[in-house]
Design a protein around this motif. Structure first.
Motif, PDB file in Angstrom:
ATOM      1  N   GLY A 168       0.809  -1.217   0.000  1.00  0.00           N
ATOM      2  CA  GLY A 168       0.000   0.000   0.000  1.00  0.00           C
ATOM      3  C   GLY A 168       0.837   1.259   0.000  1.00  0.00           C
ATOM      4  N   ASP A 180      -4.571  -5.399  -2.719  1.00  0.00           N
ATOM      5  CA  ASP A 180      -4.347  -4.250  -1.839  1.00  0.00           C
ATOM      6  C   ASP A 180      -5.638  -3.681  -1.271  1.00  0.00           C
ATOM      7  OD1 ASP A 180      -5.072  -3.211  -4.332  1.00  0.00           O
ATOM      8  OD2 ASP A 180      -3.697  -1.506  -4.220  1.00  0.00           O
ATOM      9  N   THR A 238      -3.115  -2.679   4.795  1.00  0.00           N
ATOM     10  CA  THR A 238      -2.715  -2.005   3.556  1.00  0.00           C
ATOM     11  C   THR A 238      -3.584  -0.771   3.299  1.00  0.00           C
ATOM     12  OG1 THR A 238      -2.121  -4.142   2.672  1.00  0.00           O
ATOM     13  CG2 THR A 238      -2.316  -2.373   1.084  1.00  0.00           C
TER      14      THR A 238
END
Ligand code: ADP
Length: 193
Positions: free
Chosen positions: A59, A138, A144
């Motif tokens: 992320g 993600d 994340t």
């Protein structure tokens, strides 16, 4: 020829708006969605695949040097005189400066930076439903998502001031129905000289 930036927090709907605006033929936009281009680098086994994958998975923002290469390459490949719709780039001040300099080389510039504002509590819901629809790794991990939100606040939000100082910032309420948001953005684009 009007180049537009769409930005806002993860899950604000910029990808959806970018698609809708690109489909409006009179604008003739070429959409540059950096997240998509980076995922393409991964699927095509590009040289920097492993590095890009590592950042996206966590992320985090992919290092600027890599993003710049991808952005420059994309822009170079387009026909002269096209209008760009930037989705997900720039996401920090150095990227905003890079983009201004790059466009200046083509004697052109950003006309409007459209800021899609959505309250934090709705973002999580949107990302979770996207996780189901699109299956992006993600979006599936809360940690994340948290990192992306924090990076957004620290790195991306300051670009609002950057464009405001140039009188190019347009804030749009992104919590309304998607079609209404599109209509508002169209109004902004139509009002550009
Ligand atoms: P989101 O809807 O979360 O904004 P994107 O597809 O735009 O999704 O971005 C997904 C990921 O791609 C980001 O979390 C980041 O790792 C990478 N990425 C996208 N845009 C940029 C950028 N401008 N600079 C660096 N990394 C980026």
């Amino acid at each position: 020829m009007a180049h537009i930036i769409l930005f806002g927090p993860p899950g604000c709907g910029k990808g959806t708006q970018a698609k809708k605006l690109t489909a409006i033929t009179k604008y003739n936009f070429v959409c540059m969605a950096l997240g998509d281009l980076l995922r393409k680098q991964i699927s095509e086994n590009a040289v920097h695949k492993a590095t890009i994958e590592q950042y996206i998975r966590k992320g985090q923002l992919v290092p600027d040097s890599l993003s710049f290469e991808v952005v420059e390459d994309f822009i170079q490949k387009q026909a002269a005189g096209v209008s760009f719709l930037f989705d997900g780039f720039p996401r920090n001040i150095p990227q905003a400066i890079f983009l201004d300099n790059l466009l200046a080389q083509y004697k052109t510039q950003i006309e409007a930076a459209i800021f899609l504002e959505v309250e934090k509590k709705y973002l999580l819901e949107r990302l979770q439903s996207r996780a189901v629809k699109e299956g992006r790794l993600d979006d599936q991990d809360l940690h994340t998502i948290q990192t992306r939100m924090e990076l957004y606040e620290q790195e991306t939000l300051p670009i609002a001031n950057y464009y405001e100082r140039m009188n190019k910032l347009y804030k749009v309420d992104g919590m309304r129905a998607s079609d209404q948001v599109t209509e508002t953005i169209e109004g902004i684009i139509n009002g550009l000289k």
